[in-house]
Design an enzyme around this catalytic site. Structure first.
Site, PDB file in Angstrom:
ATOM      1  N   ARG A  99       0.859  -1.176   0.000  1.00  0.00           N
ATOM      2  CA  ARG A  99       0.000   0.000   0.000  1.00  0.00           C
ATOM      3  C   ARG A  99       0.892   1.221   0.000  1.00  0.00           C
ATOM      4  O   ARG A  99       1.703   1.419   0.895  1.00  0.00           O
ATOM      5  CB  ARG A  99      -0.943  -0.088   1.198  1.00  0.00           C
ATOM      6  CG  ARG A  99      -0.992   1.061   2.151  1.00  0.00           C
ATOM      7  CD  ARG A  99      -2.125   0.958   3.150  1.00  0.00           C
ATOM      8  NE  ARG A  99      -1.779   0.422   4.475  1.00  0.00           N
ATOM      9  CZ  ARG A  99      -1.021   1.045   5.369  1.00  0.00           C
ATOM     10  NH1 ARG A  99      -0.467   2.194   5.101  1.00  0.00           N
ATOM     11  NH2 ARG A  99      -0.784   0.501   6.548  1.00  0.00           N
ATOM     12  N   HIS A 141      -2.607   4.122   5.764  1.00  0.00           N
ATOM     13  CA  HIS A 141      -3.714   3.178   5.892  1.00  0.00           C
ATOM     14  C   HIS A 141      -5.023   3.836   5.469  1.00  0.00           C
ATOM     15  O   HIS A 141      -5.846   3.239   4.795  1.00  0.00           O
ATOM     16  CB  HIS A 141      -3.821   2.700   7.335  1.00  0.00           C
ATOM     17  CG  HIS A 141      -5.088   1.965   7.613  1.00  0.00           C
ATOM     18  ND1 HIS A 141      -5.302   0.678   7.180  1.00  0.00           N
ATOM     19  CD2 HIS A 141      -6.236   2.344   8.237  1.00  0.00           C
ATOM     20  CE1 HIS A 141      -6.517   0.293   7.549  1.00  0.00           C
ATOM     21  NE2 HIS A 141      -7.103   1.291   8.177  1.00  0.00           N
ATOM     22  N   TYR A 190       5.554   4.566  11.347  1.00  0.00           N
ATOM     23  CA  TYR A 190       5.902   3.158  11.485  1.00  0.00           C
ATOM     24  C   TYR A 190       6.532   2.526  10.242  1.00  0.00           C
ATOM     25  O   TYR A 190       7.041   1.420  10.317  1.00  0.00           O
ATOM     26  CB  TYR A 190       4.661   2.344  11.899  1.00  0.00           C
ATOM     27  CG  TYR A 190       3.467   2.498  10.967  1.00  0.00           C
ATOM     28  CD1 TYR A 190       3.350   1.717   9.828  1.00  0.00           C
ATOM     29  CD2 TYR A 190       2.470   3.431  11.231  1.00  0.00           C
ATOM     30  CE1 TYR A 190       2.268   1.859   8.968  1.00  0.00           C
ATOM     31  CE2 TYR A 190       1.372   3.590  10.374  1.00  0.00           C
ATOM     32  CZ  TYR A 190       1.284   2.803   9.244  1.00  0.00           C
ATOM     33  OH  TYR A 190       0.218   2.950   8.398  1.00  0.00           O
TER      34      TYR A 190
END
Ligand SMILES: Cc1ncc(C[n+]2csc(CCOP(=O)(O)OP(=O)(O)O)c2C)c(N)n1
Ligand SMILES: Cc1ncc(C[n+]2csc(CCOP(=O)(O)OP(=O)(O)O)c2C)c(N)n1
Ligand SMILES: [Mg+2]
Ligand SMILES: [Mg+2]
Lengths: 367, 325, 367, 325
Positions: free
Chosen positions: C269, C273, C282
């Protein structure tokens, strides 16, 4: 992450067995157990069977409201128990594990008291029969909802890892349990954390009436270990020594920091699922008979007899002893009396909130 | 100390308790490096590392259940459910295991743990990011349930929850996470008793009872009433199990009129209990029927995100009905 | 239960790929797709990307409250869509599947209307953006609780089997979803029933911030198929042809009565998110950049260019077309208007019970 | 037709509906050859085979969720949860998917399905075979909830539930499964409307409201009252969502005194809703506060299996308090 010097391979085609039906050692490695240990194993299996039968009798007499027979599971359960460090390792058992708990050392009077529902139960008769537990022995109190103890078992194992305690958590369940979402969630978390857990399936081929074929698309349970990146061991659970050795290895593996594993112990349940079940509705009698011919006690007795560690005389004396022990336990458990009605309000919380105090008074007619 | 928001109060209290007690661990989805999707665990990972700030798999059953297994083994886990709407996969663990462990083991095992979860609507999150499931917990024997509405109450009650020897479900009204700032208490042992309501305003004409996110609208309605020359008595329940019957009943007995405000769906909700208890305990003091202003018995909608909530207008209309009775 | 004449092996060590990074066919079998089909694949990938970017823009403008970017998933999603029989097979998608739904044929205006929350949404703007569905296309309306659509997907597949309808159910989800208990329960039931389902993981390596290593102990997702007695396919999901062909085979397998399978499409991705996420907390930027160099559109464009099926001119014209299409869809969706407040009381049940009628009156101030 | 027990009424109604409508399928743990652990699906497997009487894996999420997926695809599944206590692993499916599907899809998909479950205590089953979880369902928008107490009501309501276009949670009081026999209706279309209560006795002194298993004790208490010369009006709710407010409110408005009996735990229970609604709607008619006689807010115990239940004595004491008020 596979340890060296291991005795067993995971994911075998056939169940691991170290003793054949004739009671001959076929382990391919040196048996390292003392005679007393071997006879202890047998005695514990015999004890499991005697207690099982006697509790069944109490149920038919109406003294115990429910039993979940363990006949056929004795070798598996005794093997598990003796691979553990009692009082140090943690056990998350399921309802059919009376034989396992006894072999681990839980006092018979507590087990019997639990099933009779008297104050001999350290849990104050709060649950139905076959739901024991022991704070003293690190045995998590059995709960009825299938597989609901698996995530807690994972949590205890993770806590053991964080603490570096060198303890291990053993969690047992049936084949049916592996279908529950909670089972998956728990095993998966332990796998992700590399926690010192051993998940043990006592696979008797049925969840009440539902056979393995309707339970899952896999041919066996141990292969499910692939999903969690852990080894899966396929074991003849009617062979007490195979059960013991594989469990010993899986536990050592966990204790040494190599993570969890899944052990499938193939067994059979001789009786109905429970005293509420009529298994003739779904199991052909021939199948039951065929498995009974593979009885784990008979097989292990042959093994011991070959080594002159057992004979008819010892058998008779032991049976007498175990019967007497049970009779005494029933007496003691009954004498403990039933817990008072008011005690149903205790232990909801550490303290008794006002609402519950009021409800207690109303219920007892003191309102 | 400077004033902080409610979500900062969560993070700070977690930090303080982790610093104090090595048994306290935090766990949940994205609580680690990410610091939680609302940042309720921000900076904890850097400070305490992966052994005490545990990113879990995406499985609420694993989160709640493993927290129990840790608690049983001596830790004091604070588990986060990312949204209260996602507690249901862990519901069996919560109601069948966590709530009952002390009881069914006869006190041999206990579950000193907290399950935190942001709840409530008003954030355009659609159904599955807006629910208020507190009734399910309040109905479950063995759980304590807390639902604060201010940063300082959050501090005091979260600390109490972490130190409690029984499991606490700790609901946080997410639409108030950053709504106001408040000074926290400097006392490292500052805690508020679970089960004690707060009187937000003393008044004589009508009692307004609410908690959590709906406190905001209730206080706005109360302000409007004051402007109209009506004197509302406002109670913030803060805890739902146990709940402060004494505070509610004495106020209603004195005032005789009560409006109960909660955005949770109407039927068999927590406010049903409050309403029923009022009728059963202080019937003769009632000058009008208790009135509930709640979320309707529909799933939480998206397009009508705001309209679903019991806003000041609906509260004021209910007060008027109660006063006119 | 393995079919003959299959192109792919389950449980490969490396992800299945049929086209290398340079856009060369390395499939080892004959490509059997018409040029129009190939360009259609590419156009659908481009369309997915355009819609993704434009919805993101609307989100930043405050017109859409939330987006879940699909950049990096286009090859996988377009491959899945074209392997299905639209309107006949059933799809249980998840929120990141906008590109898949468009490629399957769902009208863009419905998708845009769903995200804008207008009456252009056939579901009456009841859910947050990125939660479409279509009764007409047999596309089960997306629900937020991760993996909660998996048991229903199993049920539909079982129903298809019972009906002998020749339909297939495709169910998609992320890597994180595989940890949920509901995922396990659903996949396992489909496996036990041999239902015509294909479970498809769009594995982008993260569940929000949680990487695979914290998600599960297994190194990949497809191996979890072992647990259910079904084949697990490991596929390069940045390769639209590999995604298509493996899906085509898994679907044919299901349609022909050989049961369910699990397909893992390895993707990445590119974005956060969701619009509520800051992935720099992260994910190292270098990792993102490295995956972007493996862009599925670039790779497939090279493939088409080698066959002279695509060029800069077509690219520019198509982009213009797709942009115009989106603009028109937004206009149309906005013109549909927002549903009235009172409509929030509809569709709780087939009829409107008295209690709800009363609540509606109270809420609307008509009480 | 000869008289049958409640559990036989279940089996017979399932049989009749399966014979009538090929879309009706039965599924659950042990519903096949075993005929269900309570024999509620006895003989169906032999008659309809494994395609329509489906033994499922041991996973309630799979049972409830797959039933939904079947319903969406055109079947009319009747799923059995072996004990209501085991619905929780399937709770997410029920509240997040089943209850909301019609709503969240804007009516594009619907869930015509029934989830049957034996509920309630008094069978020495210990906590996890005795619970009454109906409040959880009644609180969940989108579910219909039925809880009959007689064989014939079971027939009429189960038929209505199967034919309903929305999901119905169908609770069966297991301790009454074999308690009484009753003739069923021969009309193959005999159905009772969901949402309509039954008047079990007409009276003037006190209204007793109950449902499910607690009806037995309530009727025993009513008999005792009659012997004492007191005239009870007894209502069996039968449905909880929707529930018959009209029947309850009109009776209470007429009589002025009401006792609500349910074995479910007290706080935030379904009877909280009934009590609150009474207070809110007919306050002025009340001659005494509504009284609830419920299960206490403890987990369901084993040793005190009978004492936990609101028995006739507790009901009579409550009636006395209400009459003496
Ligand atoms: C969540 C849940 N669902 C259903 C039951 C009812 N039940 C009790 S035991 C059992 C079968 C368990 O089978 P298995 O796990 O194979 O263990 P076994 O009894 O064969 O040893 C079932 C369905 C339950 N206790 N919990
Ligand atoms: C039951 C549940 N728990 C938590 C969430 C919050 N959440 C939304 S998306 C997500 C991560 C999903 O990751 P994955 O399945 O890998 O899909 P991806 O977003 O990577 O495509 C989480 C934790 C949720 N929606 N549902
Ligand atoms: Mg079994
Ligand atoms: Mg992912």
């Amino acid at each position: 992450m596979i340890r060296e010097s291991q005795l067993f391979e995971p994911f075998t085609e056939e169940p691991i067995s170290v003793m054949n039906e004739a009671g001959e050692w076929v382990g391919g490695f040196d048996l390292d157990l003392e005679p007393e240990t071997l006879t202890r194993f047998y005695r514990d299996m015999l004890r499991a069977r005697v207690v099982d039968e006697r509790l069944g009798r109490l149920q038919r007499q109406g003294k115990v409201s429910f039993v979940a027979p363990g006949g056929g599971h004795e070798a598996a359960q005794v093997g598990i128990a003796h691979a553990m460090r009692a009082r140090e390792d943690w056990l998350y058992p399921y309802y059919r594990d009376i034989g396992l708990l006894l072999a681990l050392g839980l006092p018979l009077v507590e087990i019997v008291g639990q099933s009779l529902g008297t104050s001999a139960d350290p849990a104050k008769a709060r649950q139905m029969p076959y739901h024991p537990g022991s704070g003293e022995f690190n045995v998590f109190t059995v709960a009825s909802p299938i597989a609901s103890h698996v995530p807690p078992a994972a949590g205890t194992a993770i806590s053991q890892k964080l603490a570096g305690s060198g303890e291990v958590t053993v969690c047992t369940f049936g084949d049916g349990a592996t279908s529950e979402g909670d089972w998956h969630a728990g095993v998966n978390f332990a796998g992700a954390q590399g926690a010192p857990a051993v998940f043990v399936c006592e696979n008797n081929g049925y969840a009440i009436s539902v056979g393995m074929r309707h339970q899952t698309g896999s041919d066996s349970i141990h292969v499910k270990a692939h999903a969690y990146g852990m080894p899966g061991y396929f074991v003849d659970g009617m062979d007490v020594l195979a059960s013991y050795y594989v469990m010993r290895e899986a536990i050592a593996r966990a204790r040494d920091g190599f993570g969890p594993s899944l052990v499938e112990l193939v067994v059979y349940r001789y009786g109905g699922h429970s005293s509420a079940d009529d298994d003739s509705r779904y199991r052909p009698r021939a199948e039951v008979e065929q498995w009974k011919r593979r009885d784990p006690l008979t097989r292990f007795r042959r093994f011991l007899e070959k080594r002159e560690l057992w004979d008819d005389e010892r058998e008779a004396a032991t049976l007498q002893e175990l019967g007497d022990e049970f009779t005494a336990a029933v007496k003691q458990a009954e004498e403990a009396g039933v817990p008072p009605v008011a005690s149903m309000f205790d232990d909801v919380f550490a303290d008794l909130p006002a609402r519950l105090r009021k409800q207690r008074a109303e219920l007892l007619g003191e309102g | 100390m400077s004033a902080v928001t409610m979500v900062q109060a969560v993070a700070r209290t977690l930090d303080e308790e982790m610093a104090r007690d090595p048994r306290v661990v935090v766990m949940g989805e994205d609580v680690g490096k990410r610091g939680g999707v609302f940042l309720a665990t921000e900076k904890l990972f850097d400070k305490y590392g992966p052994d005490r700030v545990i990113d879990t798999p995406l499985a609420e059953a694993a989160i709640v259940g493993a927290a129990l297994g840790m608690a049983v083994h001596g830790l004091r886990p604070v588990a986060e459910i990312q949204f209260a709407d996602y507690v249901y996969p862990g519901f069996d663990q919560l109601v069948s295991q966590v709530a009952k462990l002390r009881y069914r083991s006869g006190g041999q095992f206990t579950a000193p743990m907290v399950v935190r979860m942001p709840a409530g609507g008003g954030v355009k999150g659609g159904h599955h990011h807006s629910q208020s499931p507190e009734a399910h917990f309040a109905h479950t024997a063995g759980l304590k349930v807390v639902f604060p509405s201010t940063p300082k109450d959050t501090q005091g009650l979260l600390r109490a929850a972490i130190r409690d020897d029984d499991p606490v479900v700790f609901l946080e009204p997410k639409r108030l996470y950053r709504a106001v700032k408040e000074e926290l208490d400097d006392d490292p042992d500052f805690a508020l008793p679970i089960g004690k309501a707060a009187e937000r305003r003393r008044g004589d004409d009508v009692v307004l009872v609410s908690y959590g996110g709906s406190m905001a609208e209730t206080l706005r309605a109360a302000d409007a009433l004051v402007e109209q020359g009506i004197s509302p008595h406002v109670i913030d329940l803060r805890s739902l199990a146990p709940w402060d019957e004494e505070a509610v009943l004495s106020a209603v007995a004195r005032v005789g009129r009560v409006v109960l405000v909660s955005e949770a769906p109407h039927t068999a909700s927590f406010m049903s209990e409050v309403s029923a208890t009022i009728a059963e305990e202080v019937l003769d003091a009632l000058l009008a029927p208790p009135a509930r202003v709640t979320g309707p018995d529909t799933p939480y909608p998206y397009a009508q995100d705001r309209e679903y909530l019991p806003g000041p207008n609906r509260i004021l209309r209910a007060v008027q009905r109660v006063l006119d009775y």
